[in-house]
Write an enzyme that holds these catalytic residues in place. Structure first.
Site, PDB file in Angstrom:
ATOM      1  N   ASP A 190       0.862  -1.167   0.000  1.00 42.76           N
ATOM      2  CA  ASP A 190       0.000   0.000   0.000  1.00 42.76           C
ATOM      3  C   ASP A 190       0.912   1.235   0.000  1.00 42.76           C
ATOM      4  OD1 ASP A 190      -2.358   1.644   0.423  1.00 42.76           O
ATOM      5  OD2 ASP A 190      -1.725   1.791   2.513  1.00 42.76           O
TER       6      ASP A 190
ATOM      7  N   ASP B 251      -0.233   5.167   1.065  1.00 41.27           N
ATOM      8  CA  ASP B 251      -0.509   6.059   2.194  1.00 41.27           C
ATOM      9  C   ASP B 251      -0.556   5.290   3.504  1.00 41.27           C
ATOM     10  OD1 ASP B 251      -1.095   8.885   1.233  1.00 41.27           O
ATOM     11  OD2 ASP B 251      -2.354   7.725  -0.131  1.00 41.27           O
TER      12      ASP B 251
END
Length: 226
Positions: A8, A10
């Site tokens: 991922d 953020d």
């Protein structure tokens, strides 16, 4: 055998949530909403902008929603440019994947402009073999589609991958695709991430538990070299 690590963006590669929180807080004040961190974590973090705006500002037209999202992300980029940095241990993890010839994929709900901005600011434009955006899939996280697309692009099974995620929506997406998932506790309590399917939690990429597990996944490969 481990073949790829799926990241991922953020809250995982860089702890951007405090910056997003401030940007959302400023934007929503114009609509009479004074949010706190608990509200941000439960109603905003990990979701796509269209989902958030439809939930919080249903009175906006389609055009107004797009403009609001664009303005919010521009505010985020202004705030992030001078303070954004990778999570501790990220560079070492990338070097480790190079040593063991593992693929790396970025899987994110972030808008394309934010992804390009963050990769440039963090100086990691060439780190990932593939990038999968939630907005380009039939649905973003928490739907499993982004991670299913990632596996298809890589040509591997879920058992050959591991995911690094910080948000409940991201973990639900990865677990829904059947991929073993490590929860990064930059934005949530470890108990929350474990309860929704993460098999382990870490504060950052220097965690010894993470390295012990990753090395155990490539031991057959190491043994073949001896």
């Amino acid at each position: 055998m481990l073949a790829a690590i799926l990241f991922d963006l953020d809250g995982t590669i860089a702890n951007t949530d405090p910056i997003h929180y401030q940007a959302w807080r400023e934007m929503l004040r114009d609509y009479g909403m004074d949010i706190d961190e608990t509200f941000y974590k439960s109603r905003i973090s990990g979701r796509t902008n269209p989902q958030i705006i439809e939930d919080l500002l249903p009175q906006l037209s389609s055009e107004e929603s797009v403009r609001f999202a664009d303005d919010k992300e521009e505010l985020f980029r202004q705030k992030a440019r001078e303070i954004l940095k990778p999570m501790d241990g990220f560079a070492e993890l990338i070097a480790w994947t190079d040593t063991h010839k593992l693929k790396r994929t970025l899987v994110t709900n972030a808008p394309k402009l934010n992804v390009q901005f963050m990769l440039e600011v963090l100086d990691i434009q060439k780190v990932f073999d593939t990038i999968v955006l939630g907005e380009d899939c039939i649905a973003g996280k928490p739907d499993p589609a982004p991670y299913q697309v990632s596996l298809k692009h890589l040509g591997i099974t879920a058992e050959q991958a591991i995911v690094l995620e910080d948000s409940p929506s991201g973990i639900r997406s990865a677990v829904g695709a059947g991929i073993p998932t490590v929860g990064v506790t930059s934005t949530q309590d470890p108990k929350v991430l474990l309860a929704i399917g993460a098999f382990m939690t870490i504060p950052d990429f220097t965690d010894l538990q993470l390295w012990t597990h990753l090395n155990s996944l490539v031991l057959p490969d190491l043994a073949s070299l001896s």
